[in-house]
Design a protein around this motif. Structure first.
Motif, PDB file in Angstrom:
ATOM      1  N   ALA A  19       0.877  -1.247  -0.135  1.00  0.00           N
ATOM      2  CA  ALA A  19       0.069   0.004  -0.037  1.00  0.00           C
ATOM      3  C   ALA A  19       0.909   1.155   0.039  1.00  0.00           C
ATOM      4  N   GLN A  20       1.921   1.141   0.652  1.00  0.00           N
ATOM      5  CA  GLN A  20       2.590   2.506   0.793  1.00  0.00           C
ATOM      6  C   GLN A  20       3.520   2.640  -0.418  1.00  0.00           C
ATOM      7  N   GLN A  21       4.150   1.522  -1.204  1.00  0.00           N
ATOM      8  CA  GLN A  21       4.504   1.606  -2.290  1.00  0.00           C
ATOM      9  C   GLN A  21       3.933   2.088  -3.420  1.00  0.00           C
ATOM     10  N   LEU A  22       2.561   1.988  -3.432  1.00  0.00           N
ATOM     11  CA  LEU A  22       1.634   2.432  -4.354  1.00  0.00           C
ATOM     12  C   LEU A  22       1.646   4.064  -4.135  1.00  0.00           C
ATOM     13  N   ASN A  23       1.828   4.765  -2.887  1.00  0.00           N
ATOM     14  CA  ASN A  23       1.502   5.755  -2.536  1.00  0.00           C
ATOM     15  C   ASN A  23       2.749   6.866  -2.282  1.00  0.00           C
ATOM     16  N   THR A  24       3.936   6.128  -2.259  1.00  0.00           N
ATOM     17  CA  THR A  24       5.181   6.858  -1.835  1.00  0.00           C
ATOM     18  C   THR A  24       5.534   7.802  -2.571  1.00  0.00           C
ATOM     19  N   ALA A  25       5.361   8.052  -4.143  1.00  0.00           N
ATOM     20  CA  ALA A  25       6.065   9.101  -4.952  1.00  0.00           C
ATOM     21  C   ALA A  25       5.216  10.133  -4.841  1.00  0.00           C
ATOM     22  N   MET A  26       5.224  10.914  -3.902  1.00  0.00           N
ATOM     23  CA  MET A  26       4.421  12.197  -3.448  1.00  0.00           C
ATOM     24  C   MET A  26       5.110  13.411  -4.279  1.00  0.00           C
ATOM     25  N   ASP A  27       6.354  13.274  -4.717  1.00  0.00           N
ATOM     26  CA  ASP A  27       6.943  14.256  -5.190  1.00  0.00           C
ATOM     27  C   ASP A  27       8.015  14.033  -6.298  1.00  0.00           C
ATOM     28  N   SER A  28       7.290  13.654  -7.381  1.00  0.00           N
ATOM     29  CA  SER A  28       8.211  12.989  -8.570  1.00  0.00           C
ATOM     30  C   SER A  28       7.464  13.516  -9.935  1.00  0.00           C
ATOM     31  N   THR A  29       8.270  13.745 -10.869  1.00  0.00           N
ATOM     32  CA  THR A  29       7.572  13.765 -12.319  1.00  0.00           C
ATOM     33  C   THR A  29       8.378  13.159 -13.584  1.00  0.00           C
ATOM     34  N   VAL A  30       7.581  13.139 -14.619  1.00  0.00           N
ATOM     35  CA  VAL A  30       8.425  12.507 -15.778  1.00  0.00           C
ATOM     36  C   VAL A  30       8.027  13.679 -16.852  1.00  0.00           C
ATOM     37  N   THR A  31       8.987  13.639 -17.799  1.00  0.00           N
ATOM     38  CA  THR A  31       8.877  14.762 -18.892  1.00  0.00           C
ATOM     39  C   THR A  31       8.912  14.312 -20.155  1.00  0.00           C
ATOM     40  N   THR A  32       7.989  14.715 -21.024  1.00  0.00           N
ATOM     41  CA  THR A  32       8.034  14.313 -22.369  1.00  0.00           C
ATOM     42  C   THR A  32       7.969  15.452 -23.422  1.00  0.00           C
ATOM     43  N   TYR A  45       5.869  21.543 -27.356  1.00  0.00           N
ATOM     44  CA  TYR A  45       5.569  21.673 -25.994  1.00  0.00           C
ATOM     45  C   TYR A  45       6.279  20.699 -25.334  1.00  0.00           C
ATOM     46  N   LYS A  46       6.493  20.918 -23.958  1.00  0.00           N
ATOM     47  CA  LYS A  46       7.147  20.029 -22.900  1.00  0.00           C
ATOM     48  C   LYS A  46       5.728  19.792 -22.018  1.00  0.00           C
ATOM     49  N   ALA A  47       5.491  18.497 -21.871  1.00  0.00           N
ATOM     50  CA  ALA A  47       4.662  17.944 -20.686  1.00  0.00           C
ATOM     51  C   ALA A  47       5.385  17.492 -19.485  1.00  0.00           C
ATOM     52  N   THR A  48       4.790  17.950 -18.292  1.00  0.00           N
ATOM     53  CA  THR A  48       5.372  17.450 -17.237  1.00  0.00           C
ATOM     54  C   THR A  48       4.075  16.825 -16.243  1.00  0.00           C
ATOM     55  N   ALA A  49       4.586  15.370 -16.019  1.00  0.00           N
ATOM     56  CA  ALA A  49       3.499  14.795 -15.452  1.00  0.00           C
ATOM     57  C   ALA A  49       3.972  14.300 -14.070  1.00  0.00           C
ATOM     58  N   GLY A  50       3.122  14.136 -13.177  1.00  0.00           N
ATOM     59  CA  GLY A  50       3.590  13.662 -11.702  1.00  0.00           C
ATOM     60  C   GLY A  50       2.904  14.188 -10.689  1.00  0.00           C
ATOM     61  N   LYS A  51       3.563  14.195  -9.299  1.00  0.00           N
ATOM     62  CA  LYS A  51       3.137  14.675  -8.120  1.00  0.00           C
ATOM     63  C   LYS A  51       3.669  15.735  -7.432  1.00  0.00           C
ATOM     64  N   GLN A  52       3.068  16.616  -6.851  1.00  0.00           N
ATOM     65  CA  GLN A  52       3.611  17.699  -6.047  1.00  0.00           C
ATOM     66  C   GLN A  52       2.946  17.515  -4.582  1.00  0.00           C
ATOM     67  N   PRO A  53       3.602  17.801  -3.477  1.00  0.00           N
ATOM     68  CA  PRO A  53       2.887  17.476  -2.300  1.00  0.00           C
ATOM     69  C   PRO A  53       2.198  18.583  -1.830  1.00  0.00           C
ATOM     70  N   VAL A  54       1.234  18.188  -0.768  1.00  0.00           N
ATOM     71  CA  VAL A  54       0.478  18.748   0.285  1.00  0.00           C
ATOM     72  C   VAL A  54       1.336  18.544   1.546  1.00  0.00           C
ATOM     73  N   TRP A  55       1.506  19.943   1.981  1.00  0.00           N
ATOM     74  CA  TRP A  55       2.056  19.894   3.499  1.00  0.00           C
ATOM     75  C   TRP A  55       1.290  20.265   4.400  1.00  0.00           C
ATOM     76  N   ASP A  56       1.379  19.629   5.686  1.00  0.00           N
ATOM     77  CA  ASP A  56       0.526  20.126   6.833  1.00  0.00           C
ATOM     78  C   ASP A  56       1.370  21.427   7.423  1.00  0.00           C
ATOM     79  N   GLU A  57       0.771  22.055   8.527  1.00  0.00           N
ATOM     80  CA  GLU A  57       1.112  23.180   9.035  1.00  0.00           C
ATOM     81  C   GLU A  57       2.881  22.899   9.786  1.00  0.00           C
ATOM     82  N   LYS A  58       2.962  21.453  10.095  1.00  0.00           N
ATOM     83  CA  LYS A  58       4.474  21.218  10.506  1.00  0.00           C
ATOM     84  C   LYS A  58       5.408  21.160   9.267  1.00  0.00           C
TER      85      LYS A  58
END
Length: 499
Positions: A19-32, A45-58
């Motif tokens: 479950a964690q492995q499916l969800n660990t790449a919270m800050d990674s992208t690929v470019t084409t 054009y360049k396409a960037t696909a991936g994830k950028q994190p949401v952070w909490d107050e800490k």
């Protein structure tokens, strides 16, 4: 027993790790990198696909939002290059609809009216706005590939992310970070949202200004909801009639004198009757005379395509679901909710509502295989996560929805900010006349109306699925960009009128 417990612990570890492995790449992208043709000219054009994190107050990562970002690569000065930030609705709907249906470089393969065809897949979008603006499609938590961290309890996920104001708050922070990472603070910025995406972007316009000092050039509302603007039982019921007339006109159910006219000539008549006569009559409730009741039923029947009998049976107030069932009942069909051009077949012709939404089934038919194919084969984005097209953000907290007034306040504070509404005449869920009503009620003073515009199309909720409307609606966005781009050196200020 010891061996059993060891095995159980091992299995729990494997399941948790998976479950964690499916969800660990919270800050990674690929470019084409790609090139398409828009309006007859090549666009690289360049396409960037991936994830950028949401952070909490800490500063701890609590979620990863999937995004697809398209940048034209032959533009050196990004300070004049608009950035569009695009959201779909639901709440819980992924960005697939506008991404592969409307403004993106590729679109789903459908026929000219928007119906699915095989083989499934995508084709170049010759009307994409990528020639004039860069675009990022954002997936809120539990839409698309976006997920909270796997250790977060469902109740905490709902508390942090699932609600009108929670949604706006964390997405504004995410946008701030995205704009900073991509070095786009100098660029003109726009928000575009469809359906529930319209209260989202309306609230974001003010939140970005107040909490992040990010000021926009424009907000585009595609098939907007009520934006928290109250209608009440009277206005809410009366305002349905212009949409009923549009749907009835499309299905040739109006009287011959109306049916022979163009839709653009019919609707102003129905709108005037709705505002000037039907709303006052309905406000009287049961106190109206028999003569008034019969005359109102006659007019509603004339404009809706329904019989006076069923209108009287419903005390002049026709529920939308009943309309979708009743209009073509004698032909054995129902009509669609989000796009009433679509036909459905129920088990029984009797009943008060359709068995299913014909248009949704049609759209799922073509979009689901296309988006899964597109991510893997065009963006090189590979994941074992399911792509959540919808339905994973319940329960949603709808309290304290002031997003219509939020947008008004953002416009008041920001003289640069323009708003455009785009609506399909055959949309029965977020109907076109109520989208006009939104603008009237948002700006009671009339002081902002020069920066507000409304566009109508002869299709439904996703008007861009119809080829003719895909072209015109994207062209209206290009015109909106020009309109909302100030001249060099033009200050953002209000000027008093001088005698």
């Amino acid at each position: 027993m010891k061996n059993y417990m060891t095995l159980l612990a091992f299995l729990l570890f494997v399941l948790t790790s998976t479950a964690q492995q499916l969800n660990t790449a919270m800050d990674s992208t690929v470019t084409t990198y790609r090139e398409i043709t828009i309006k007859g000219k090549p666009v690289k054009y360049k396409a960037t696909a991936g994830k950028q994190p949401v952070w909490d107050e800490k500063g701890k990562i609590i979620a990863g939002l999937y995004f697809t970002y398209y940048e034209r690569t032959d533009v050196k000065d990004k300070s004049k290059r608009p950035l569009f930030i695009s959201f779909n609705g639901g709440p819980g709907a992924a960005s697939v609809w506008m991404h592969l249906g409307y403004t993106g470089p590729y679109r789903v393969i459908v026929d000219d009216e928007g119906y699915p065809v095989q083989p499934y897949g995508v084709q170049e979008n010759p009307h994409s706005i990528l020639d004039v603006a860069d675009i990022v499609y954002v997936e809120p938590v539990n839409t698309g590939f976006s997920r909270p961290i796997s250790t977060m309890e469902d109740s905490e996920v709902a508390k942090r992310f699932f609600g009108v104001n929670q949604d706006i708050e964390y997405l504004a922070a995410w946008i701030n970070n995205f704009v900073t990472r991509q070095n786009r603070w100098a660029s003109p910025k726009y928000l575009i949202g469809e359906s529930y995406g319209t209260p989202r972007v309306s609230g974001l316009a003010l939140e970005l200004q107040n909490s992040h000092w990010m000021y926009l050039n424009g907000v585009i509302l595609v098939s907007p909801t009520d934006l928290g603007i109250e209608r009440g039982t009277v206005v809410g019921a009366a305002n349905q009639l212009p949409y009923y007339a549009a749907a009835a006109w499309f299905h040739k159910k109006l009287p011959s004198d109306l049916q022979s006219k163009d839709l653009d000539d019919v609707l102003p008549e129905v709108e005037a009757y709705t505002v000037n006569q039907l709303t006052p009559i309905m406000s009287k409730g049961g106190s109206i005379t028999d003569a008034e009741r019969k005359e109102a039923a006659k007019q509603i029947a004339r404009y809706s395509g329904l019989s006076e009998k069923v209108i009287l049976e419903h005390n002049l107030r026709i529920p939308e679901q009943f309309f979708w069932k009743e209009l073509l009942r004698d032909e054995g069909f129902t009509i669609g909710r989000l796009d009433s051009r679509y036909l459905g077949i129920d088990k029984n012709d009797s009943g008060e509502r359709p068995d299913y939404a014909a248009e949704i089934r049609s759209w799922q038919h073509s979009f689901t295989p296309a988006i899964n194919y597109y991510f893997k084969n065009f963006l090189n984005y590979n994941t074992d996560l399911d792509y959540y097209i919808g339905g994973h953000t319940r329960p949603w907290d709808r309290t304290n929805n002031t997003t219509g007034d939020d947008l008004r306040q953002a416009m008041s504070q920001n003289p640069y900010l323009h708003v455009m509404v785009q609506s399909g005449y055959y949309d029965g869920a977020t109907d076109y006349f109520n989208s006009k009503y939104n603008l009237w009620q948002m700006d009671l003073s009339g002081k902002l109306k020069d920066r507000m515009s409304w566009k109508g199309y002869r299709s439904g909720h996703m008007m861009y699925l119809r080829t003719e409307d895909l072209e015109s609606s994207n062209e209206h966005i290009r015109e909106f960009i020009k309109l909302s781009t100030p001249k060099d050196g033009q200050p953002a200020q209000y000027l008093r009128k001088t005698k």
